[in-house]
Enzyme design. Structure first.
Site, short mmCIF file in Angstrom:
data_model
loop_
_atom_site.label_atom_id
_atom_site.label_comp_id
_atom_site.label_asym_id
_atom_site.label_seq_id
_atom_site.Cartn_x
_atom_site.Cartn_y
_atom_site.Cartn_z
N TRP A 96 5.57 25.50 -92.75
CA TRP A 96 5.45 26.54 -93.46
C TRP A 96 3.57 27.16 -92.69
O TRP A 96 2.85 25.89 -92.25
CB TRP A 96 4.90 25.63 -94.78
CG TRP A 96 3.94 26.47 -96.15
CD1 TRP A 96 4.42 27.87 -96.09
CD2 TRP A 96 3.33 26.47 -96.72
NE1 TRP A 96 3.71 28.06 -97.34
CE2 TRP A 96 2.70 27.48 -97.46
CE3 TRP A 96 2.05 25.41 -96.60
CZ2 TRP A 96 1.38 27.35 -98.03
CZ3 TRP A 96 0.82 24.77 -97.85
CH2 TRP A 96 0.71 25.83 -98.40
N ASP A 107 4.55 16.42 -97.57
CA ASP A 107 4.73 17.72 -98.44
C ASP A 107 5.30 17.86 -99.31
O ASP A 107 6.63 18.11 -99.06
CB ASP A 107 4.29 18.92 -98.07
CG ASP A 107 4.19 20.35 -98.14
OD1 ASP A 107 3.89 19.71 -99.71
OD2 ASP A 107 3.67 21.14 -97.85
N LYS A 128 6.97 25.65 -107.89
CA LYS A 128 9.09 25.49 -107.74
C LYS A 128 9.88 25.18 -108.49
O LYS A 128 10.21 25.82 -109.94
CB LYS A 128 9.49 25.34 -105.95
CG LYS A 128 8.44 25.59 -105.55
CD LYS A 128 8.54 27.97 -105.02
CE LYS A 128 8.58 28.00 -104.25
NZ LYS A 128 6.43 27.56 -103.43
#
Length: 440
Positions: free
Chosen positions: A169, A250, A286
């Site tokens: 990311w 993460d 999410k």
């Protein structure tokens, strides 16, 4: 002297002093803005964020067939943002609770939220939780959790180097660099197989200095959609522990990748199960659709309850001058859902429905490319997992698709499967086919 005369004298004296100070006291003739010049005139325009910039370009496009596959947010089959029914129910319960107030939360956040977040990622039967070896603090979604963890490591950990996967990311490098850590990469994605380069990964981490920090995506690797198998995770765990490396997970997609909260947490639980220490950044953007609420948590698993307590005390000193205390609303939504069995069960059903829709989009896109006879092997689309797919398209092909088909994605060929629908899959398949056969 009457009061009005005294008032006039004070007024004139104040004017005189203000003039003297303004014109003589510092030797400054005039304000830089007096002539219309800004003190920030030399500030250069920053480039658009490579991901958010895709949406900016998309919004400017008047085409009725335009398609945005850059944004990392779930969309319905109709292409609309989704608010989960269970979230609306939780919010209604919170609104109806007249005892709730808007006072500041403690520095580390909402206690119920922290406790339930740790259980969600580690499991309710986690020995680390039972031994009080985990400290959890509420943070500003996944980004804030990573940043708080990075700041803590920069202040209190002896090794200042962190290894992140290549690719990863885009925000990871900036977060860790600005916290004062040195960022290095390890091989992760194999563009030839469009899968995991496990050999390169293990070789690079074996060369890392003892104690180095290693960033790991818990599941649904962003941007590639490529995850290690459980056997490969075990290889990674053994190497990390043998080298005394510090894993920093993460976890942005728990439950959102496979549809199973437990399955998507397996990698983290493997590392916690061996008794070692690790960091875990969680996000509810999410899996609960709470993007704008900025709800996240940082959990640090320690060797003992005493160490965990002291670590928490220092985390407070990181957070206090950063944002003082986290927001209450989003964390209250999460806590309401996680502590109510009926709401929790309803959430898992909605979560699985989102994950299943993305899996269905993968299958439809693969079938559409197969039907068109598009050159190349596209099986990676159904092998990869989570919100994103690394298509393997190059920058020229991406530019071609944007210009000719009004399809927007990041220049590295990453697409958000959540942005697709049964209606738009044929359009994307046509564009990919044309790009591969025309641009090459």
């Amino acid at each position: 002297m009457n009061s009005s005369s005294a008032d006039r004298r004070l007024y004139m004296l104040s004017r005189h002093l203000a003039g003297a100070i303004g014109n003589e006291g510092c030797g400054i003739s005039s304000s830089p803005t007096s002539a219309g010049n800004s003190v920030f005139a030399n500030v250069v325009r920053a480039p658009e964020d490579p991901i958010l910039g895709v949406t900016v370009a998309y919004n400017k496009d008047p085409s009725p067939i335009k398609l945005n596959l850059g944004v990392g947010a779930y969309r319905t089959e109709e292409g609309k943002p989704l608010v989960l029914n269970v979230v609306r129910k939780a919010e209604q319960l919170l609104v109806n609770d007249r005892s709730r107030v808007k006072e500041y939360l403690p520095i580390i956040g909402l206690a119920d939220f922290n406790k339930l977040s740790a259980k969600l990622i580690l499991g309710s039967d986690s020995p680390a939780i039972q031994g009080n070896r985990v400290t959890t603090v509420q943070c500003l979604s996944g980004t804030g959790s990573l940043r708080v963890g990075a700041e803590f490591l920069s202040r209190h950990y002896y090794q200042r180097t962190i290894y992140i996967p290549n690719p990863t990311w885009g925000n990871h490098t900036k977060i860790f660099t600005l916290a004062g850590l040195t960022v290095k990469t390890y091989r992760y994605y194999d563009p030839v197989t469009r899968g995991l380069n496990i050999q390169g990964l293990l070789e690079d981490l074996s060369c890392a200095p003892s104690g180095a920090i290693v960033l790991l995506h818990a599941c649904a690797h962003n941007p590639t959609g490529v995850d290690p198998t459980l056997e490969q995770w075990e290889q990674i765990r053994q190497l990390i522990r043998s080298k005394s490396l510090l894993p920093f997970f993460d976890s942005a997609y728990q439950g959102f990748a496979s549809g199973s909260l437990d399955k998507d947490a397996q990698s983290v639980r493997m590392f916690v199960g061996d008794g070692g220490e690790c960091f875990i950044a969680q996000s509810y953007a999410k899996n609960m659709g709470l993007y704008g609420e900025r709800v996240g948590a940082l959990s640090i698993v320690c060797r003992s309850a005493d160490v965990a307590s002291r670590v928490e005390s220092q985390l407070k000193l990181v957070i206090r001058p950063m944002y003082s205390s986290p927001p209450i609303h989003g964390a209250s939504i999460v806590a309401t859902i996680l502590k109510d069995r009926k709401l929790y069960d309803e959430w898992t059903l909605e979560l699985k429905a989102m994950a299943d829709r993305i899996i269905t989009m993968r299958k439809q896109l693969f079938d559409a490319l197969s039907a068109r006879g598009t050159p190349g092997d596209w099986s990676h689309i159904i092998k990869q997992i989570g919100m994103f797919t690394f298509t393997g398209l190059n920058t020229k092909q991406v530019t071609f698709m944007t210009k000719e088909f009004h399809i927007y994605m990041t220049s590295d060929g990453r697409i958000s499967m959540a942005g697709l629908s049964s209606r738009t899959v044929p359009h994307l398949a046509d564009a990919i086919h044309a790009a591969v056969t025309t641009v090459g």
